[in-house]
Write a protein that holds these residues in place. Structure first.
Motif, PDB file in Angstrom:
ATOM      1  N   MET A  25       0.523  -1.307  -0.262  1.00 53.57           N
ATOM      2  CA  MET A  25      -0.047  -0.132   0.059  1.00 53.57           C
ATOM      3  C   MET A  25       0.932   0.777   0.109  1.00 53.57           C
ATOM      4  N   ALA A  26       1.606   1.579   0.768  1.00 52.96           N
ATOM      5  CA  ALA A  26       2.418   2.096   0.829  1.00 52.96           C
ATOM      6  C   ALA A  26       2.845   2.721  -0.247  1.00 52.96           C
ATOM      7  N   ALA A  27       4.064   1.933  -0.932  1.00 55.64           N
ATOM      8  CA  ALA A  27       4.611   1.870  -1.840  1.00 55.64           C
ATOM      9  C   ALA A  27       3.895   2.293  -3.166  1.00 55.64           C
ATOM     10  N   ALA A  28       2.644   2.584  -3.670  1.00 59.21           N
ATOM     11  CA  ALA A  28       1.370   2.760  -4.044  1.00 59.21           C
ATOM     12  C   ALA A  28       1.464   3.776  -3.672  1.00 59.21           C
ATOM     13  N   VAL A  29       0.795   4.575  -2.659  1.00 58.25           N
ATOM     14  CA  VAL A  29       0.914   5.762  -1.975  1.00 58.25           C
ATOM     15  C   VAL A  29       1.540   6.797  -2.600  1.00 58.25           C
ATOM     16  N   LYS A  30       2.915   6.010  -2.513  1.00 58.54           N
ATOM     17  CA  LYS A  30       4.136   7.301  -2.304  1.00 58.54           C
ATOM     18  C   LYS A  30       4.355   7.421  -3.808  1.00 58.54           C
ATOM     19  N   VAL A  76     -14.440  -6.011   1.019  1.00 57.51           N
ATOM     20  CA  VAL A  76     -14.600  -5.688  -0.189  1.00 57.51           C
ATOM     21  C   VAL A  76     -15.255  -6.235  -1.022  1.00 57.51           C
ATOM     22  N   SER A  77     -14.939  -5.368  -2.673  1.00 57.54           N
ATOM     23  CA  SER A  77     -16.501  -5.548  -3.514  1.00 57.54           C
ATOM     24  C   SER A  77     -16.239  -6.654  -3.920  1.00 57.54           C
ATOM     25  N   GLU A  78     -15.298  -6.826  -3.996  1.00 61.61           N
ATOM     26  CA  GLU A  78     -15.023  -8.460  -4.970  1.00 61.61           C
ATOM     27  C   GLU A  78     -13.929  -9.495  -4.328  1.00 61.61           C
ATOM     28  N   ARG A  79     -14.283 -10.124  -3.533  1.00 62.38           N
ATOM     29  CA  ARG A  79     -13.184 -11.068  -3.120  1.00 62.38           C
ATOM     30  C   ARG A  79     -13.073 -12.141  -3.942  1.00 62.38           C
ATOM     31  N   ARG A  80     -11.458 -12.542  -4.062  1.00 62.52           N
ATOM     32  CA  ARG A  80     -11.243 -13.356  -5.050  1.00 62.52           C
ATOM     33  C   ARG A  80     -10.074 -14.347  -4.360  1.00 62.52           C
ATOM     34  N   ASP A  81      -9.583 -15.224  -4.439  1.00 65.74           N
ATOM     35  CA  ASP A  81      -8.497 -16.428  -3.960  1.00 65.74           C
ATOM     36  C   ASP A  81      -6.842 -14.808  -3.742  1.00 65.74           C
ATOM     37  N   GLY A  82      -6.738 -14.549  -4.737  1.00 68.28           N
ATOM     38  CA  GLY A  82      -5.770 -13.111  -4.228  1.00 68.28           C
ATOM     39  C   GLY A  82      -5.768 -11.919  -3.409  1.00 68.28           C
ATOM     40  N   SER A  83      -7.043 -12.001  -2.712  1.00 73.23           N
ATOM     41  CA  SER A  83      -7.330 -10.757  -2.512  1.00 73.23           C
ATOM     42  C   SER A  83      -6.679 -10.267  -1.257  1.00 73.23           C
ATOM     43  N   ARG A  84      -5.692 -10.035  -1.018  1.00 74.45           N
ATOM     44  CA  ARG A  84      -5.426  -8.706   0.258  1.00 74.45           C
ATOM     45  C   ARG A  84      -5.354  -7.721   0.439  1.00 74.45           C
ATOM     46  N   LEU A  85      -4.903  -7.440   1.487  1.00 78.14           N
ATOM     47  CA  LEU A  85      -5.349  -5.727   2.238  1.00 78.14           C
ATOM     48  C   LEU A  85      -3.555  -5.694   1.484  1.00 78.14           C
ATOM     49  N   GLY A  86      -3.424  -4.484   1.107  1.00 76.67           N
ATOM     50  CA  GLY A  86      -1.831  -3.841   0.460  1.00 76.67           C
ATOM     51  C   GLY A  86      -0.695  -3.467   1.338  1.00 76.67           C
ATOM     52  N   CYS A  87      -1.492  -3.194   2.430  1.00 72.81           N
ATOM     53  CA  CYS A  87      -0.883  -2.696   4.303  1.00 72.81           C
ATOM     54  C   CYS A  87      -0.027  -3.656   4.524  1.00 72.81           C
ATOM     55  N   GLN A  88      -0.851  -4.543   4.457  1.00 78.40           N
ATOM     56  CA  GLN A  88      -0.324  -6.385   5.163  1.00 78.40           C
ATOM     57  C   GLN A  88       0.770  -6.919   4.049  1.00 78.40           C
ATOM     58  N   ILE A  89       1.334  -6.016   3.350  1.00 75.56           N
ATOM     59  CA  ILE A  89       1.983  -6.896   2.901  1.00 75.56           C
ATOM     60  C   ILE A  89       3.487  -6.533   2.748  1.00 75.56           C
ATOM     61  N   SER A  90       4.328  -6.976   3.194  1.00 76.12           N
ATOM     62  CA  SER A  90       5.752  -5.846   3.723  1.00 76.12           C
ATOM     63  C   SER A  90       6.730  -6.829   2.645  1.00 76.12           C
ATOM     64  N   VAL A  91       7.628  -5.446   1.700  1.00 75.13           N
ATOM     65  CA  VAL A  91       7.753  -5.862   0.427  1.00 75.13           C
ATOM     66  C   VAL A  91       9.014  -6.359   0.915  1.00 75.13           C
ATOM     67  N   SER A  92       9.294  -7.456   0.118  1.00 79.04           N
ATOM     68  CA  SER A  92      11.122  -7.509   0.431  1.00 79.04           C
ATOM     69  C   SER A  92      11.378  -8.198  -0.457  1.00 79.04           C
ATOM     70  N   PRO A  93      12.867  -8.576  -0.604  1.00 77.88           N
ATOM     71  CA  PRO A  93      14.118  -8.718  -1.808  1.00 77.88           C
ATOM     72  C   PRO A  93      13.254 -10.129  -2.201  1.00 77.88           C
ATOM     73  N   GLU A  94      12.733 -11.095  -1.087  1.00 82.91           N
ATOM     74  CA  GLU A  94      12.096 -12.608  -1.976  1.00 82.91           C
ATOM     75  C   GLU A  94      11.330 -12.178  -3.248  1.00 82.91           C
ATOM     76  N   LEU A  95      10.537 -10.867  -2.785  1.00 85.41           N
ATOM     77  CA  LEU A  95       8.902 -10.845  -3.483  1.00 85.41           C
ATOM     78  C   LEU A  95       8.922  -9.475  -4.851  1.00 85.41           C
ATOM     79  N   ASP A  96      10.459  -9.525  -5.143  1.00 88.73           N
ATOM     80  CA  ASP A  96      10.736  -8.812  -5.971  1.00 88.73           C
ATOM     81  C   ASP A  96       9.688  -8.867  -7.501  1.00 88.73           C
ATOM     82  N   GLY A  97       9.348  -8.344  -7.942  1.00 85.31           N
ATOM     83  CA  GLY A  97       8.544  -8.745 -10.034  1.00 85.31           C
ATOM     84  C   GLY A  97       7.279  -8.930  -8.711  1.00 85.31           C
ATOM     85  N   LEU A  98       6.831  -8.613  -7.461  1.00 83.21           N
ATOM     86  CA  LEU A  98       5.227  -8.751  -6.806  1.00 83.21           C
ATOM     87  C   LEU A  98       4.397  -7.873  -8.384  1.00 83.21           C
ATOM     88  N   THR A  99       3.726  -8.860  -8.250  1.00 80.67           N
ATOM     89  CA  THR A  99       2.385  -8.261  -9.648  1.00 80.67           C
ATOM     90  C   THR A  99       1.046  -7.738  -8.529  1.00 80.67           C
TER      91      THR A  99
END
Ligand code: FES
Length: 107
Positions: A25-30, A76-99
């Motif tokens: 979330m923070a990376a997107a907002v900035k 959320v308006s449409e929950r899917r298998d991949g639904s997550r809250l962006g603020c609860q995902i911490s970006v790490s080097p292992e997640l490089d390329g996360l889409t």
């Protein structure tokens, strides 16, 4: 720097260089990614940071916590298998390329 790619409804991609430890979330907002609002500032209480994580990255993330799970269920308006809250995902080097796909509307 790990990169996070946000894909809008029309297929437009926004690639953002995130800092390790920063949330999706923070990376997107900035960077002004459209559709990610982050109204509550990352407290898992607004769901305006909802994203759909692409399947190939889901196994790299832990399960949603109780608070996140409740909010996804209720808000959320449409929950899917991949639904997550962006603020609860911490970006790490292992997640490089996360889409993630950005829902057309946030609650
Ligand atoms: S920013 Fe409010 S729930 Fe994520």
């Amino acid at each position: 720097m790990p990169k996070v790619v946000y894909v809008g409804g029309a297929g437009q991609e926004h690639a953002v260089d995130a800092t390790a430890g920063e949330s999706v979330m923070a990376a997107a907002v900035k960077s002004g990614v459209p559709g990610i609002i982050g109204e509550c500032g990352g407290n898992a209480s607004c769901a305006t940071c909802h994203v759909w994580v692409r399947d190939e990255f889901l196994h790299l993330l832990g399960e949603p916590g109780d608070e996140e799970e409740d909010l996804l269920e209720m808000a959320v308006s449409e929950r899917r298998d991949g639904s997550r809250l962006g603020c609860q995902i911490s970006v790490s080097p292992e997640l490089d390329g996360l889409t993630v796909d950005v829902p057309p509307q946030q609650p």
